[in-house]
Design a protein around this motif. Structure first.
Motif, mmCIF file in Angstrom:
data_model
loop_
_atom_site.group_PDB
_atom_site.id
_atom_site.type_symbol
_atom_site.label_atom_id
_atom_site.label_comp_id
_atom_site.label_asym_id
_atom_site.label_seq_id
_atom_site.Cartn_x
_atom_site.Cartn_y
_atom_site.Cartn_z
ATOM 1 N N GLN A 127 8.316 -2.492 5.523
ATOM 2 C CA GLN A 127 7.849 -3.052 6.788
ATOM 3 C C GLN A 127 7.324 -4.469 6.653
ATOM 4 O OE1 GLN A 127 5.684 0.319 9.074
ATOM 5 N NE2 GLN A 127 4.969 0.398 6.981
ATOM 6 N N GLY A 128 6.999 -4.907 5.421
ATOM 7 C CA GLY A 128 6.331 -6.197 5.246
ATOM 8 C C GLY A 128 4.858 -6.060 5.578
ATOM 9 N N GLY A 129 4.107 -7.112 5.377
ATOM 10 C CA GLY A 129 2.684 -7.089 5.700
ATOM 11 C C GLY A 129 1.862 -6.394 4.641
ATOM 12 N N PRO A 130 0.593 -6.083 4.965
ATOM 13 C CA PRO A 130 -0.322 -5.503 3.965
ATOM 14 C C PRO A 130 0.044 -4.083 3.530
ATOM 15 C CG PRO A 130 -1.381 -5.610 6.107
ATOM 16 C CD PRO A 130 -0.056 -6.326 6.230
ATOM 17 N N GLU A 131 0.717 -3.331 4.370
ATOM 18 C CA GLU A 131 1.187 -1.996 4.003
ATOM 19 C C GLU A 131 2.702 -1.984 4.148
ATOM 20 O OE1 GLU A 131 -0.888 1.223 5.815
ATOM 21 O OE2 GLU A 131 -2.777 0.135 5.787
ATOM 22 N N PRO A 132 3.406 -2.501 3.127
ATOM 23 C CA PRO A 132 4.834 -2.751 3.291
ATOM 24 C C PRO A 132 5.730 -1.515 3.307
ATOM 25 C CG PRO A 132 4.154 -3.323 1.089
ATOM 26 C CD PRO A 132 2.914 -2.960 1.854
#
Length: 86
Positions: free
Chosen positions: A19-24
């Motif tokens: 997903q990308g971001g801090p919790e990918p």
């Protein structure tokens, strides 16, 4: 030839749904494997006790709850090929 060891173990982390971001990763599963079988790395036993053993049916259900069967089989086929090469 290397000396055999009874404490040989591995961690298998499987991730999917980037997903990308801090919790990918949307889906993750981590298993610890040793000579006695599979252990749930996120289950009971995190306070220094031995992690609970998972039978093959429980291991299958844990993985299929998170991942597509065909994609999982294709990924694990690489480990089978490595085992066969050894």
């Amino acid at each position: 030839m290397p000396k055999a060891t009874k404490d040989l173990n591995a961690s298998l982390e499987i991730r999917g749904g980037h997903q990308g971001g801090p919790e990918p990763w949307a889906q993750t599963a981590t298993l610890t494997i040793d000579v006695s079988g599979f252990h749930d790395a996120d289950g009971i036993g995190r306070a220094g006790d031995e992690p609970a053993m998972l039978d093959i049916a429980s291991t299958k259900e844990k993985l299929l709850a998170e991942f597509d069967r065909a994609e999982l089989v294709a990924l694990l086929d690489h480990l089978v090929r490595l085992r066969n090469a050894l």
